[in-house]
Design a protein around this motif. Structure first.
Motif, PDB file in Angstrom:
ATOM      1  N   ASP A 105      23.269   8.685  82.787  1.00 28.01           N
ATOM      2  CA  ASP A 105      22.601   9.550  81.809  1.00 28.01           C
ATOM      3  C   ASP A 105      22.117   8.749  80.612  1.00 28.01           C
ATOM      4  N   LYS A 106      22.904   7.765  80.184  1.00 28.45           N
ATOM      5  CA  LYS A 106      22.511   6.941  79.033  1.00 28.45           C
ATOM      6  C   LYS A 106      21.222   6.174  79.334  1.00 28.45           C
ATOM      7  N   VAL A 107      21.155   5.582  80.513  1.00 29.13           N
ATOM      8  CA  VAL A 107      19.960   4.827  80.898  1.00 29.13           C
ATOM      9  C   VAL A 107      18.762   5.757  81.023  1.00 29.13           C
ATOM     10  N   LYS A 108      18.965   6.942  81.583  1.00 27.39           N
ATOM     11  CA  LYS A 108      17.880   7.920  81.699  1.00 27.39           C
ATOM     12  C   LYS A 108      17.348   8.292  80.319  1.00 27.39           C
ATOM     13  N   ALA A 109      18.255   8.495  79.365  1.00 25.51           N
ATOM     14  CA  ALA A 109      17.843   8.844  77.994  1.00 25.51           C
ATOM     15  C   ALA A 109      17.053   7.702  77.377  1.00 25.51           C
ATOM     16  N   GLN A 110      17.517   6.471  77.570  1.00 25.93           N
ATOM     17  CA  GLN A 110      16.800   5.305  77.024  1.00 25.93           C
ATOM     18  C   GLN A 110      15.414   5.193  77.649  1.00 25.93           C
ATOM     19  N   MET A 111      15.304   5.429  78.930  1.00 24.90           N
ATOM     20  CA  MET A 111      14.013   5.328  79.605  1.00 24.90           C
ATOM     21  C   MET A 111      13.059   6.412  79.116  1.00 24.90           C
ATOM     22  N   LYS A 112      13.594   7.620  78.840  1.00 26.71           N
ATOM     23  CA  LYS A 112      12.764   8.703  78.297  1.00 26.71           C
ATOM     24  C   LYS A 112      12.167   8.312  76.959  1.00 26.71           C
ATOM     25  N   GLN A 113      12.956   7.562  76.173  1.00 29.15           N
ATOM     26  CA  GLN A 113      12.502   7.123  74.845  1.00 29.15           C
ATOM     27  C   GLN A 113      11.618   5.883  74.945  1.00 29.15           C
ATOM     28  N   GLY A 114      11.451   5.341  76.134  1.00 26.12           N
ATOM     29  CA  GLY A 114      10.645   4.129  76.295  1.00 26.12           C
ATOM     30  C   GLY A 114      11.418   2.870  75.985  1.00 26.12           C
ATOM     31  N   ASP A 115      12.738   2.963  75.919  1.00 26.23           N
ATOM     32  CA  ASP A 115      13.590   1.820  75.606  1.00 26.23           C
ATOM     33  C   ASP A 115      14.081   1.207  76.905  1.00 26.23           C
ATOM     34  N   TYR A 116      13.402   0.147  77.347  1.00 24.23           N
ATOM     35  CA  TYR A 116      13.766  -0.496  78.609  1.00 24.23           C
ATOM     36  C   TYR A 116      14.499  -1.825  78.370  1.00 24.23           C
ATOM     37  N   HIS A 117      14.837  -2.135  77.122  1.00 22.29           N
ATOM     38  CA  HIS A 117      15.384  -3.443  76.817  1.00 22.29           C
ATOM     39  C   HIS A 117      16.797  -3.426  76.293  1.00 22.29           C
ATOM     40  N   SER A 118      17.403  -2.280  76.154  1.00 22.38           N
ATOM     41  CA  SER A 118      18.756  -2.200  75.590  1.00 22.38           C
ATOM     42  C   SER A 118      19.806  -2.508  76.631  1.00 22.38           C
ATOM     43  N   PHE A 119      20.865  -3.089  76.146  1.00 19.55           N
ATOM     44  CA  PHE A 119      22.012  -3.361  76.993  1.00 19.55           C
ATOM     45  C   PHE A 119      23.222  -2.725  76.360  1.00 19.55           C
TER      46      PHE A 119
END
Length: 153
Positions: A136-150
């Motif tokens: 879910d966290k990765v899905k939320a980041q992808m929705k925001q256009g954040d593909y670089h967070s770890f």
């Protein structure tokens, strides 16, 4: 301008002009072979000169080393010789970059297997990562256009 950027610009220009015209493709092939051969010849000539330099240095000789192409063709003009090497290497690299995809296409067509030429028998024909399950966290980041967070550890 770097060698790479110049090569890319030349290749892009060739691609726009050529548009796979058979006569132009043949002309590019001949030019690429010619400039590639010249580049190789100047490389051999430079290595020959370097070998002489090493030999003269080891023996303590003051003799002048001979570079056949630079000394005979360019009459010792180092700048013109190096410019010709750079130009020939650039043209042969750009020509190779343009011709390689065409050659691969011909190879695939001539093999009788079309676009699958070179694919191993039994190799998967689907994308191996298409069924990845995201958290879910990765899905939320992808929705925001954040593909670089770890994740913070």
């Amino acid at each position: 301008m770097t060698f790479l950027s110049l090569t890319i610009q030349i290749e892009a220009g060739i691609s726009k002009i050529a548009n796979a015209s058979p006569l132009l493709v043949k002309a590019i092939a001949v030019t690429t072979i010619g400039t590639g051969t010249y580049t190789a010849a100047t490389g051999v000539s430079d290595m020959w000169e370097a070998g002489q330099d090493i030999g003269h240095g080891l023996s303590g000789s003051n003799r002048h080393s001979v570079n056949l192409i630079k000394d005979k063709v360019f009459k010792g003009n180092e700048e013109a010789y190096r410019t010709s090497q750079f130009a020939a290497a650039t043209v042969s690299t750009a020509g190779t970059a343009y011709l390689a995809p065409i050659a691969r296409g011909l190879q695939a067509t001539n093999s009788g297997r079309g676009a699958t030429a070179g694919v191993k028998e039994g190799a998967p024909k689907t994308n191996p990562i298409e069924n990845i399950k995201y958290t879910d966290k990765v899905k939320a980041q992808m929705k925001q256009g954040d593909y670089h967070s770890f994740q913070k550890v």
